[in-house]
Design a protein around this motif. Sequence first.
Motif, short mmCIF file in Angstrom:
data_model
loop_
_atom_site.label_atom_id
_atom_site.label_comp_id
_atom_site.label_asym_id
_atom_site.label_seq_id
_atom_site.Cartn_x
_atom_site.Cartn_y
_atom_site.Cartn_z
N LEU A 213 0.83 -1.21 0.00
CA LEU A 213 0.00 0.00 0.00
C LEU A 213 0.87 1.26 0.00
N SER A 214 1.93 1.24 0.78
CA SER A 214 2.81 2.41 0.85
C SER A 214 3.54 2.65 -0.47
N ALA A 215 3.68 1.58 -1.26
CA ALA A 215 4.33 1.71 -2.57
C ALA A 215 3.48 2.49 -3.56
N GLN A 216 2.20 2.66 -3.23
CA GLN A 216 1.32 3.40 -4.14
C GLN A 216 1.38 4.90 -3.89
N ILE A 217 2.09 5.30 -2.85
CA ILE A 217 2.38 6.72 -2.64
C ILE A 217 3.63 7.02 -3.46
N VAL A 218 3.46 7.54 -4.64
CA VAL A 218 4.56 7.69 -5.58
C VAL A 218 4.72 9.15 -6.02
N ILE A 219 5.94 9.63 -5.90
CA ILE A 219 6.30 10.94 -6.45
C ILE A 219 7.48 10.72 -7.38
N ARG A 220 7.26 10.97 -8.65
CA ARG A 220 8.33 10.75 -9.64
C ARG A 220 9.13 12.04 -9.83
N LEU A 221 10.43 11.90 -9.76
CA LEU A 221 11.33 13.03 -9.93
C LEU A 221 11.93 12.98 -11.33
N PRO A 222 12.07 14.12 -11.98
CA PRO A 222 12.54 14.12 -13.37
C PRO A 222 14.00 13.74 -13.56
N GLY B 146 6.34 5.72 -0.13
CA GLY B 146 6.23 5.61 1.33
C GLY B 146 6.79 4.31 1.86
N GLN B 147 7.44 3.53 1.02
CA GLN B 147 7.84 2.18 1.41
C GLN B 147 8.86 2.11 2.52
N THR B 148 9.86 2.98 2.49
CA THR B 148 10.91 2.84 3.51
C THR B 148 10.33 3.01 4.92
N PHE B 149 9.38 3.91 5.08
CA PHE B 149 8.74 4.08 6.39
C PHE B 149 8.01 2.81 6.79
N ALA B 150 7.24 2.25 5.86
CA ALA B 150 6.48 1.03 6.15
C ALA B 150 7.41 -0.13 6.49
N VAL B 151 8.47 -0.28 5.71
CA VAL B 151 9.41 -1.38 5.92
C VAL B 151 10.08 -1.27 7.29
N LEU B 152 10.61 -0.11 7.60
CA LEU B 152 11.42 0.04 8.80
C LEU B 152 10.58 0.07 10.07
N VAL B 153 9.51 0.83 10.07
CA VAL B 153 8.66 0.88 11.27
C VAL B 153 7.98 -0.47 11.48
N GLY B 154 7.49 -1.06 10.39
CA GLY B 154 6.87 -2.38 10.50
C GLY B 154 7.83 -3.42 11.04
N ALA B 155 9.09 -3.37 10.62
CA ALA B 155 10.08 -4.33 11.09
C ALA B 155 10.36 -4.16 12.58
N MET B 156 10.36 -2.91 13.05
CA MET B 156 10.57 -2.69 14.49
C MET B 156 9.39 -3.23 15.29
N PHE C 58 3.97 -3.43 -6.39
CA PHE C 58 5.22 -2.69 -6.45
C PHE C 58 4.87 -1.23 -6.75
N ALA C 59 5.85 -0.36 -6.71
CA ALA C 59 5.59 1.08 -6.89
C ALA C 59 4.79 1.36 -8.15
N GLY C 60 3.74 2.15 -7.98
CA GLY C 60 2.92 2.52 -9.12
C GLY C 60 2.03 1.40 -9.62
N ALA C 61 1.61 0.49 -8.71
CA ALA C 61 0.70 -0.61 -9.05
C ALA C 61 1.26 -1.50 -10.15
N ALA D 30 13.75 -3.40 -13.64
CA ALA D 30 13.53 -2.02 -13.25
C ALA D 30 14.72 -1.48 -12.47
N PRO D 31 15.09 -0.22 -12.69
CA PRO D 31 16.21 0.37 -11.95
C PRO D 31 15.97 0.40 -10.43
N SER D 32 14.70 0.37 -10.02
CA SER D 32 14.39 0.48 -8.60
C SER D 32 14.24 -0.88 -7.91
#
Length: 198
Positions: free
Chosen positions: A36-45, A53-63, A88-91, A100-102
């Motif tokens: 779900l957090s992967a669907q919060i996507v901001i693409r930079l040019p 939002g994935q890193t927050f979900a991964v790290l807080v969830g792991a704790m 994955f990011a962007g559905a 994918a590079p990511s």
Amino acid sequence: MSSQPLSKRVVLADFLSHTFISQAILVLGYAAFIGLSAQIVIRLPFTPVPLTGQTFAVLVGAMVLGSKRAMAGSLAYLSLGLAGVPWFAGATGGVRALAAPSFGYILGFILASFLVGALAEMRLDRYFLGTLGVMVVGNLGIYVLGAGWLAFVSGLGVKEAIVLGVLPFLIGDGLKALVADIVLPTTWRVVQRFDQEH
């Protein structure tokens, strides 16, 4: 609530029941939280790696879960995503994600979930500085595999991979760490007080 003694509860998930079903729900819920957090996507040019939002979900969830449950959840996220679940990011999903590079950041989630869960089991998430340190370690694990995969897939040098795959995310990940620094120690205080009163 679990009947375990307070001293035996090393992560927040230990306050819940320990049946097989409840543990499976925690693991799959963690995978879904990452999805779900992967669907919060901001693409930079200027970088092929999006902000999510994935890193927050991964790290807080792991704790919250601890090393074994968190690693199982991140592996479930990876496996189900490669099998075609579009979380994955962007559905997106499927084996095409391997190119994918990511994709390296998803591999980094597995490493980070285990490391962060293990550090939480050492009770470091109960204090501000401890939580901050755990978030830094977790992010470093994600950055190493993420930028490494980015360099491999895109043919970049180490410096370019860091510029495109690490530097754009430092401010956002710093803000996520500050939120975690507030949420986790506060939650521990509330849960421990409630448990002692009941």
